[in-house]
Design an enzyme around this catalytic site. Structure first.
Site, PDB file in Angstrom:
ATOM      1  NE  ARG A  26      -2.194  -1.254   3.453  1.00 51.44           N
ATOM      2  CZ  ARG A  26      -2.473  -0.763   4.651  1.00 51.44           C
ATOM      3  NH1 ARG A  26      -3.526   0.009   4.825  1.00 51.44           N
ATOM      4  NH2 ARG A  26      -1.714  -1.041   5.685  1.00 51.44           N
ATOM      5  CG  ASN A  44      -3.902  -4.510   3.225  1.00 48.82           C
ATOM      6  OD1 ASN A  44      -3.296  -4.465   2.162  1.00 48.82           O
ATOM      7  ND2 ASN A  44      -3.286  -4.437   4.383  1.00 48.82           N
TER       8      ASN A  44
END
Length: 99
Positions: A26, A44
Site C-alpha cells: 500500500r 487491503n
C-alpha cells in the site's frame, strides 16, 4: 474537472492477488501513484488481496498497472483483475482502512 481540451481522466479498479499484504504494498502504491500524478486510493482486503482505485491520464494509469504487476521488492503478484471504475472525487492518493 479537466480543463477545456484536456481528456477525461481514466479510472480503473484493480484487485491485486498474491503475497501483497505485509510487504509495504500500500505504501509503495501510494508513492508510485503520487509520482505518476494519479488520484485515488489503495486498501487491503480481508481475503488477502489489495484493492486500488487509480484515476488520471490514461498513460499514467497504464504505467501504474504495469508497476502493480511487480509491486515492492517483497511482493509476489500472481494476478491482477482490472476493471473500469467511476471517477471518485478524491484529493491525491491515500491509503484506506481494510475492507
Amino acid at each position: 474537472m479537466p480543463e477545456r481540451g484536456d481528456p477525461q481522466p481514466a479510472a480503473r479498479l484493480l484487485r491485486i492477488h498474491g503475497k501483497v499484504q505485509r510487504v509495504w504494498y500500500r505504501a509503495s502504491a501510494q508513492t508510485e501513484a503520487t509520482r505518476l500524478g494519479l488520484r485515488g486510493w489503495v486498501r487491503n482486503r480481508l481475503d488477502g488481496s489489495v484493492e486500488a482505485l487509480v484515476i488520471g491520464a490514461l498513460p499514467a494509469v497504464e504505467a501504474f498497472i504495469g508497476w502493480a504487476h511487480e509491486g515492492p521488492p517483497q511482493a509476489r503478484v500472481t494476478r491482477i483483475d482490472v476493471g473500469a471504475a467511476d471517477d471518485e472525487a478524491t484529493d491525491g492518493f491515500e491509503q484506506r482502512p481494510t475492507a
